[in-house]
Design a protein around this motif. Structure first.
Motif, PDB file in Angstrom:
ATOM      1  N   ILE A  73      43.436  28.459 106.460  1.00  0.00           N
ATOM      2  CA  ILE A  73      44.233  27.376 107.040  1.00  0.00           C
ATOM      3  C   ILE A  73      45.398  28.015 107.784  1.00  0.00           C
ATOM      4  N   PRO A  74      45.148  28.466 109.023  1.00  0.00           N
ATOM      5  CA  PRO A  74      46.210  29.078 109.818  1.00  0.00           C
ATOM      6  C   PRO A  74      47.165  28.006 110.327  1.00  0.00           C
ATOM      7  N   TRP A  75      48.352  27.905 109.710  1.00  0.00           N
ATOM      8  CA  TRP A  75      49.264  26.798 109.991  1.00  0.00           C
ATOM      9  C   TRP A  75      50.133  27.089 111.208  1.00  0.00           C
ATOM     10  N   GLY A  76      50.850  28.226 111.152  1.00  0.00           N
ATOM     11  CA  GLY A  76      51.749  28.581 112.243  1.00  0.00           C
ATOM     12  C   GLY A  76      51.308  29.857 112.917  1.00  0.00           C
ATOM     13  N   MET A  77      51.668  30.014 114.193  1.00  0.00           N
ATOM     14  CA  MET A  77      51.370  31.250 114.915  1.00  0.00           C
ATOM     15  C   MET A  77      52.405  31.436 116.012  1.00  0.00           C
ATOM     16  N   THR A  78      52.818  32.691 116.190  1.00  0.00           N
ATOM     17  CA  THR A  78      53.786  33.014 117.234  1.00  0.00           C
ATOM     18  C   THR A  78      53.539  34.429 117.718  1.00  0.00           C
ATOM     19  N   PHE A  79      53.595  34.620 119.029  1.00  0.00           N
ATOM     20  CA  PHE A  79      53.320  35.920 119.619  1.00  0.00           C
ATOM     21  C   PHE A  79      54.584  36.758 119.695  1.00  0.00           C
ATOM     22  N   LEU A  80      54.454  38.032 119.364  1.00  0.00           N
ATOM     23  CA  LEU A  80      55.529  38.995 119.519  1.00  0.00           C
ATOM     24  C   LEU A  80      55.519  39.551 120.945  1.00  0.00           C
ATOM     25  N   PRO A  81      56.627  40.150 121.378  1.00  0.00           N
ATOM     26  CA  PRO A  81      56.691  40.638 122.765  1.00  0.00           C
ATOM     27  C   PRO A  81      55.606  41.630 123.144  1.00  0.00           C
ATOM     28  N   ASP A  82      55.051  42.363 122.164  1.00  0.00           N
ATOM     29  CA  ASP A  82      53.996  43.334 122.478  1.00  0.00           C
ATOM     30  C   ASP A  82      52.609  42.707 122.562  1.00  0.00           C
ATOM     31  N   GLY A  83      52.534  41.374 122.452  1.00  0.00           N
ATOM     32  CA  GLY A  83      51.254  40.684 122.548  1.00  0.00           C
ATOM     33  C   GLY A  83      50.537  40.519 121.231  1.00  0.00           C
ATOM     34  N   SER A  84      51.065  41.094 120.158  1.00  0.00           N
ATOM     35  CA  SER A  84      50.474  40.872 118.836  1.00  0.00           C
ATOM     36  C   SER A  84      50.901  39.506 118.313  1.00  0.00           C
ATOM     37  N   LEU A  85      50.302  39.092 117.216  1.00  0.00           N
ATOM     38  CA  LEU A  85      50.445  37.710 116.761  1.00  0.00           C
ATOM     39  C   LEU A  85      50.781  37.659 115.278  1.00  0.00           C
ATOM     40  N   ASP A 122      51.365  34.664 127.410  1.00  0.00           N
ATOM     41  CA  ASP A 122      50.415  35.102 128.438  1.00  0.00           C
ATOM     42  C   ASP A 122      49.844  33.938 129.231  1.00  0.00           C
ATOM     43  N   ASN A 123      50.342  32.719 128.935  1.00  0.00           N
ATOM     44  CA  ASN A 123      49.973  31.478 129.626  1.00  0.00           C
ATOM     45  C   ASN A 123      48.569  30.972 129.297  1.00  0.00           C
ATOM     46  N   TYR A 124      47.917  31.583 128.305  1.00  0.00           N
ATOM     47  CA  TYR A 124      46.682  31.015 127.792  1.00  0.00           C
ATOM     48  C   TYR A 124      46.988  30.087 126.618  1.00  0.00           C
ATOM     49  N   ILE A 125      46.075  29.181 126.345  1.00  0.00           N
ATOM     50  CA  ILE A 125      46.206  28.244 125.233  1.00  0.00           C
ATOM     51  C   ILE A 125      45.393  28.769 124.056  1.00  0.00           C
ATOM     52  N   TYR A 126      46.030  28.776 122.883  1.00  0.00           N
ATOM     53  CA  TYR A 126      45.406  29.250 121.654  1.00  0.00           C
ATOM     54  C   TYR A 126      45.373  28.107 120.645  1.00  0.00           C
ATOM     55  N   VAL A 127      44.249  28.001 119.943  1.00  0.00           N
ATOM     56  CA  VAL A 127      44.021  26.901 119.016  1.00  0.00           C
ATOM     57  C   VAL A 127      43.664  27.475 117.652  1.00  0.00           C
ATOM     58  N   ALA A 128      44.383  27.032 116.621  1.00  0.00           N
ATOM     59  CA  ALA A 128      44.118  27.466 115.249  1.00  0.00           C
ATOM     60  C   ALA A 128      43.216  26.445 114.565  1.00  0.00           C
ATOM     61  N   VAL A 129      42.068  26.910 114.071  1.00  0.00           N
ATOM     62  CA  VAL A 129      41.051  26.038 113.500  1.00  0.00           C
ATOM     63  C   VAL A 129      40.824  26.424 112.047  1.00  0.00           C
ATOM     64  N   GLU A 130      40.938  25.462 111.148  1.00  0.00           N
ATOM     65  CA  GLU A 130      40.771  25.735 109.733  1.00  0.00           C
ATOM     66  C   GLU A 130      39.358  26.235 109.424  1.00  0.00           C
ATOM     67  N   ASN A 131      39.276  27.180 108.488  1.00  0.00           N
ATOM     68  CA  ASN A 131      38.012  27.775 108.064  1.00  0.00           C
ATOM     69  C   ASN A 131      37.229  28.374 109.224  1.00  0.00           C
ATOM     70  N   HIS A 132      37.953  28.845 110.211  1.00  0.00           N
ATOM     71  CA  HIS A 132      37.313  29.433 111.388  1.00  0.00           C
ATOM     72  C   HIS A 132      38.178  30.580 111.912  1.00  0.00           C
ATOM     73  N   GLY A 133      39.270  30.259 112.575  1.00  0.00           N
ATOM     74  CA  GLY A 133      40.124  31.293 113.129  1.00  0.00           C
ATOM     75  C   GLY A 133      40.955  30.750 114.264  1.00  0.00           C
ATOM     76  N   ILE A 134      41.427  31.654 115.108  1.00  0.00           N
ATOM     77  CA  ILE A 134      42.213  31.277 116.277  1.00  0.00           C
ATOM     78  C   ILE A 134      41.391  31.599 117.508  1.00  0.00           C
ATOM     79  N   ILE A 135      41.219  30.589 118.361  1.00  0.00           N
ATOM     80  CA  ILE A 135      40.441  30.776 119.577  1.00  0.00           C
ATOM     81  C   ILE A 135      41.349  30.678 120.802  1.00  0.00           C
ATOM     82  N   LYS A 136      40.876  31.284 121.854  1.00  0.00           N
ATOM     83  CA  LYS A 136      41.570  31.298 123.141  1.00  0.00           C
ATOM     84  C   LYS A 136      40.752  30.462 124.117  1.00  0.00           C
TER      85      LYS A 136
END
Length: 373
Positions: A46-58, A354-368
């Motif tokens: 259950i990926p609730w929150g996500m935020t990108f760091l300046p180096d592109g990691s998450l 990076d101007n892409y949209i990322y979606v966190a999906v339960e029991n799956h992962g984060i998709i771009k």
């Protein structure tokens, strides 16, 4: 990679600023645009929150209590996280970088906490810094009181406005008849703080006897989406209604958003709890859903990578397992679209640096989401 077609599902008509579905669109009105989704971070619960760091990691919060640093294709479990009270809908929740993170390193997190008075828990806002694979310099900026053993309606999202004020949400904690309308109590509120946790002098209830002076607006049920509008700078939230009556609200200083005095929903049993949908002194939602979609996470698109989506709202549906697009014209929702039906319970959606949209999906992962040419 998978390809999905997007199908228009409903027109919206609006007599006032509050809107709902009026009719299904006929079959001859489809929009056939293909998008490609790419798995970005696999195997999350259950990926609730996500935020990108300046180096592109998450950085990713898992509701169960883990803080994950996804870098160079690998997941690193971060040590030094606070004790998380995992109960019902509560756990490790949102995460957000300070707007000046590159200079000060502050990371802000909301989580369910058992600290404070009473048994059970309530929502806390903390901040800390990332030192390698460890979270350090932890500070509690706000802890909602009192604790309760109820498991529902913790909120919670975090956002900064253009002036650097910090906003976060706490749900009514399952006590709708007391908390949301009482400014002397936590719960059912949007809060505003300075970035160090202090109270802004111009908060609306500063100087009001016994008021929780961190409150910015009240009369909310369970806001699980929050975003700064990229063009206006205003703070928008979505919140769960009961059975029907999920809402999007534009948060304004000192305003009362009505819960549970006014609502477009009913009890889960189908029985009414109020017979009015509007009242003087209470704000109408910008938009509402009947039936409920169980909204969680929200972004307003400004990226050139999605030119036909610019200015539109994307909202995750936990209940129906799709991403919803709300098309805005003249400050009104005129159409809805279902995107990626069957993808899973969508917990969050962000437009990244990076101007892409990322979606966190339960029991799956984060998709771009990658638009096709």
């Amino acid at each position: 990679m998978k390809k999905f077609s997007i199908v228009l599902i409903a027109f919206i008509t609006c007599a006032t600023c509050a809107q709902q579905i009026e009719s299904e669109v006929k079959a001859e009105d489809p929009i056939n645009i293909n998008y490609t989704t790419q798995m970005f971070v696999p195997d999350l619960d259950i990926p609730w929150g996500m935020t990108f760091l300046p180096d592109g990691s998450l950085l990713i919060t898992e509701k169960s209590g883990e803080l994950i640093h996804f870098k160079n294709g690998k997941k690193i479990n971060i040590e030094g996280t606070p004790e998380i009270y995992v109960w019902g809908q509560g756990g490790f929740m949102d995460i957000k970088l300070h707007p000046n993170y590159s200079n000060n390193g502050w990371i802000y997190i909301t989580h369910a906490s058992s600290e404070g008075s009473g048994e059970g828990g309530n929502t806390a806002l903390i901040r800390g810094k990332l030192d390698g694979s460890k979270l350090t310099d932890l500070e509690v900026l706000y802890k909602a009181e009192p604790n309760t053993k109820k498991g529902q309606h913790w909120g919670s999202r975090i956002e900064f406005d253009n002036e650097g004020f910090l906003y976060f949400s706490v749900g009514d904690r399952g006590n709708r008849n007391v908390n949301p309308q009482d400014i002397t109590r936590d719960g059912g509120k949007i809060y505003r703080l300075n970035d160090d946790g202090s109270i802004p002098e111009d908060n609306p209830f500063v100087g009001t006897n016994n008021a929780k002076t961190a409150i910015f607006s009240f009369g909310h049920r369970n806001p699980q989406g929050m975003v700064k509008h990229p063009y206006t700078g205003s703070i928008w939230v979505n919140e769960h209604g009961p059975k029907g009556g999920d809402e999007i609200n534009i948060v304004e200083k000192g305003k009362n958003y009505g819960w549970p005095v006014i609502s477009y929903g009913v009890n889960y049993s189908g029985t009414p709890f109020t017979d009015i949908t509007e009242k003087d002194g209470m704000e109408q939602p910008f938009f509402y859903w009947v039936p409920s979609i169980a909204p969680s996470g929200m972004t307003i698109v400004s990226s050139e990578k999605y030119p036909n989506w610019k200015g539109n709202i994307l909202v995750g549906s936990l209940k129906f397992k799709y991403l919803e697009r709300l098309i805005i014209e003249n400050n009104k929702v005129i159409k809805r679209e279902k995107l990626f039906e069957g993808l899973g319970r969508i917990r969050n959606v962000i437009q990244a640096p990076d101007n892409y949209i990322y979606v966190a999906v339960e029991n799956h992962g984060i998709i771009k989401i990658v638009p096709e040419n």
